[in-house]
Enzyme design. Structure first.
Site, mmCIF file in Angstrom:
data_model
loop_
_atom_site.group_PDB
_atom_site.id
_atom_site.type_symbol
_atom_site.label_atom_id
_atom_site.label_comp_id
_atom_site.label_asym_id
_atom_site.label_seq_id
_atom_site.Cartn_x
_atom_site.Cartn_y
_atom_site.Cartn_z
ATOM 1 N N TYR A 158 0.646 -1.420 0.376
ATOM 2 C CA TYR A 158 0.114 -0.393 0.186
ATOM 3 C C TYR A 158 0.805 1.853 0.058
ATOM 4 O O TYR A 158 1.327 2.193 -0.614
ATOM 5 C CB TYR A 158 -0.641 -0.270 1.048
ATOM 6 C CG TYR A 158 -2.068 1.116 0.839
ATOM 7 C CD1 TYR A 158 -2.624 1.444 0.359
ATOM 8 C CD2 TYR A 158 -2.090 2.464 2.604
ATOM 9 C CE1 TYR A 158 -3.624 2.033 0.497
ATOM 10 C CE2 TYR A 158 -2.838 2.996 2.755
ATOM 11 C CZ TYR A 158 -3.996 3.006 1.225
ATOM 12 O OH TYR A 158 -4.497 3.809 1.071
ATOM 13 N N LYS A 162 1.035 4.079 -2.982
ATOM 14 C CA LYS A 162 0.815 5.470 -3.025
ATOM 15 C C LYS A 162 1.357 6.483 -2.709
ATOM 16 O O LYS A 162 1.433 7.418 -3.419
ATOM 17 C CB LYS A 162 -0.003 5.378 -1.463
ATOM 18 C CG LYS A 162 -1.374 4.465 -1.164
ATOM 19 C CD LYS A 162 -2.384 5.318 -2.545
ATOM 20 C CE LYS A 162 -3.651 4.417 -2.225
ATOM 21 N NZ LYS A 162 -4.638 4.878 -2.708
HETATM 22 N N1 NAP Z 1 -10.983 5.654 2.967
HETATM 23 C C1 NAP Z 1 -9.797 5.978 4.087
HETATM 24 O O1 NAP Z 1 -9.346 5.883 5.107
HETATM 25 C C2 NAP Z 1 -8.507 6.670 2.789
HETATM 26 C C3 NAP Z 1 -7.333 7.186 3.415
HETATM 27 C C4 NAP Z 1 -6.815 7.369 2.742
HETATM 28 C C5 NAP Z 1 -6.792 6.957 1.164
HETATM 29 N N2 NAP Z 1 -8.034 6.381 0.795
HETATM 30 C C6 NAP Z 1 -7.958 6.172 -0.984
HETATM 31 O O2 NAP Z 1 -9.340 6.322 -1.164
HETATM 32 C C7 NAP Z 1 -8.885 5.323 -2.100
HETATM 33 C C8 NAP Z 1 -11.231 5.466 -2.113
HETATM 34 O O3 NAP Z 1 -11.572 4.717 -0.683
HETATM 35 P P1 NAP Z 1 -12.515 4.764 -0.129
HETATM 36 O O4 NAP Z 1 -12.405 3.657 1.307
HETATM 37 O O5 NAP Z 1 -13.093 6.021 -0.783
HETATM 38 O O6 NAP Z 1 -13.426 3.599 -1.000
HETATM 39 P P2 NAP Z 1 -13.448 1.721 -1.278
HETATM 40 O O7 NAP Z 1 -14.230 2.095 -0.284
HETATM 41 O O8 NAP Z 1 -12.650 1.628 -1.387
HETATM 42 O O9 NAP Z 1 -14.631 2.265 -2.750
HETATM 43 C C9 NAP Z 1 -13.278 2.434 -3.598
HETATM 44 C C10 NAP Z 1 -15.124 2.617 -4.599
HETATM 45 O O10 NAP Z 1 -14.293 2.133 -5.865
HETATM 46 C C11 NAP Z 1 -14.864 0.729 -6.252
HETATM 47 N N3 NAP Z 1 -14.069 -0.050 -7.241
HETATM 48 C C12 NAP Z 1 -12.939 -0.794 -6.048
HETATM 49 N N4 NAP Z 1 -12.269 -1.225 -7.311
HETATM 50 C C13 NAP Z 1 -12.661 -1.121 -7.810
HETATM 51 C C14 NAP Z 1 -12.394 -1.581 -10.017
HETATM 52 N N5 NAP Z 1 -11.096 -3.085 -9.842
HETATM 53 N N6 NAP Z 1 -12.501 -0.832 -10.399
HETATM 54 C C15 NAP Z 1 -13.766 -0.407 -10.917
HETATM 55 N N7 NAP Z 1 -14.119 0.575 -9.987
HETATM 56 C C16 NAP Z 1 -13.912 -0.125 -8.465
HETATM 57 C C17 NAP Z 1 -16.112 0.615 -5.207
HETATM 58 O O11 NAP Z 1 -16.830 0.148 -6.229
HETATM 59 P P3 NAP Z 1 -17.166 -1.168 -6.675
HETATM 60 O O12 NAP Z 1 -16.465 -2.003 -5.226
HETATM 61 O O13 NAP Z 1 -18.402 -1.714 -6.810
HETATM 62 O O14 NAP Z 1 -16.040 -1.653 -7.790
HETATM 63 C C18 NAP Z 1 -16.077 1.803 -4.866
HETATM 64 O O15 NAP Z 1 -17.143 2.737 -5.578
HETATM 65 C C19 NAP Z 1 -8.586 4.779 -2.793
HETATM 66 O O16 NAP Z 1 -7.896 5.143 -3.300
HETATM 67 C C20 NAP Z 1 -7.894 4.387 -0.940
HETATM 68 O O17 NAP Z 1 -6.844 3.548 -1.430
HETATM 69 C C21 NAP Z 1 -8.635 5.939 1.800
#
Ligand code: NAP
Length: 259
Positions: A158, A162
């Site tokens: 990860y 990132k």
């Molecule tokens: N949440 C946190 O605390 C956090 C912190 C730092 C960074 N981030 C980053 O922020 C971003 C979003 O994370 P999140 O936590 O908000 O959401 P998430 O729960 O990871 O969901 C992400 C979205 O992406 C879609 N998705 C996942 N894999 C996919 C694929 N292979 N192709 C197309 N769509 C895909 C999912 O829908 P489907 O499952 O239907 O595909 C969903 O709409 C990520 O890059 C994560 O690393 C998150």
């Protein structure tokens, strides 16, 4: 403040929940026309319907796996066919595979490099000519607090992927400045939303998570997806015209990096 996003076309990968959905909502509220992707068709359509119900007129949905080689092509092609232009690309999809470095294998690395890095690189390569045609644009990668500093044991994949986004975005910003295309990263801290990974951890271990918050989150709470979305929307907008090659931390000082 006029963000200058009215009528602009914005692609958000992973727009069906979490940071992606809130970003779509914030961009849509500013009058942007949207193209969203996710793998699960029902979840994506439900998200699009909720945006339409909130008054966002144009929401294109493309069901695809953006980690596959043809995923980005399908998304950007469908956007071009529907809207004929592209102004904003938010490379939001990302994931994690935990394990000590020694436990990880090539397959783990290649899978997450496809998901976290190459998906956004491919989408960006296809978006750049369209943005150039439109006279400029804004590309935003969703990195992480753990792209800016060491995340800890078990997070080598990860962390590396990132960090790669921040590095590549910096070079892309230099190369694309002449075309009026800005390239930036947003580095969220721990963000809680229903159905998200932190929410699952809070449900499974409320006491442990209270301790986590106390020890790691200076504001005494998790971040919210709308707080990240607002910063992404600012970077997408004309109001951020002097910001390119930057990585903005949206983490309530969870990160300790000085740069
Ligand atoms: N949440 C946190 O605390 C956090 C912190 C730092 C960074 N981030 C980053 O922020 C971003 C979003 O994370 P999140 O936590 O908000 O959401 P998430 O729960 O990871 O969901 C992400 C979205 O992406 C879609 N998705 C996942 N894999 C996919 C694929 N292979 N192709 C197309 N769509 C895909 C999912 O829908 P489907 O499952 O239907 O595909 C969903 O709409 C990520 O890059 C994560 O690393 C998150």
């Amino acid at each position: 403040m006029d963000m200058g996003l009215k009528g602009k076309v914005a692609v958000v990968t992973g727009g069906s929940r979490g940071i992606g959905l809130y970003t779509a909502r914030a961009l849509g509220a500013e009058g942007a026309r949207l193209a969203l992707c996710a793998r699960n068709a029902d979840g994506l359509e439900a998200a699009a319907e909720s945006l339409r119900a909130e008054g966002v007129a144009d929401v294109l949905t493309v069901v695809c796996d953006i980690a596959r080689e043809d995923g980005a092509a399908r998304l950007i092609e469908a956007t071009r066919n529907r809207y004929g232009r592209l102004d904003v690309l938010v490379n939001n999809v990302g994931g994690n595979r935990r394990g000590t470095f020694e436990e990880t294998n090539d397959e783990d690395w290649l899978d997450i490099i496809q998901l976290n890095v190459l998906s956004g690189f491919r989408a960006s390569r296809l978006a750049i000519p369209l943005m150039r045609e439109a006279g400029g644009g804004s590309i935003i990668f969703i990195s992480s607090v753990f792209g800016r500093e060491k995340g800890g044991p078990g997070l080598s994949i990860y962390n590396t992927t990132k960090t790669a986004l921040i590095s590549a975005a910096g070079i892309m910003a230099l190369e694309l400045a002449k075309d009026g295309i800005r390239v930036n990263c947003v580095a969220p801290g721990s963000i809680q939303f229903p159905g998200g990974s932190w929410d699952r951890r809070v449900q499974a271990n409320p006491e442990g998570m209270r301790e986590f918050v106390k020890a790691n989150l200076p504001l005494g709470r998790f971040g919210r997806a709308d707080e990240v979305a607002d910063v992404v929307t600012f970077l997408a907008s004309e109001r951020a015209s002097l910001i390119t090659g930057a990585c903005l931390a949206v983490d309530g000082s969870q990160g300790r990096s000085l740069v």
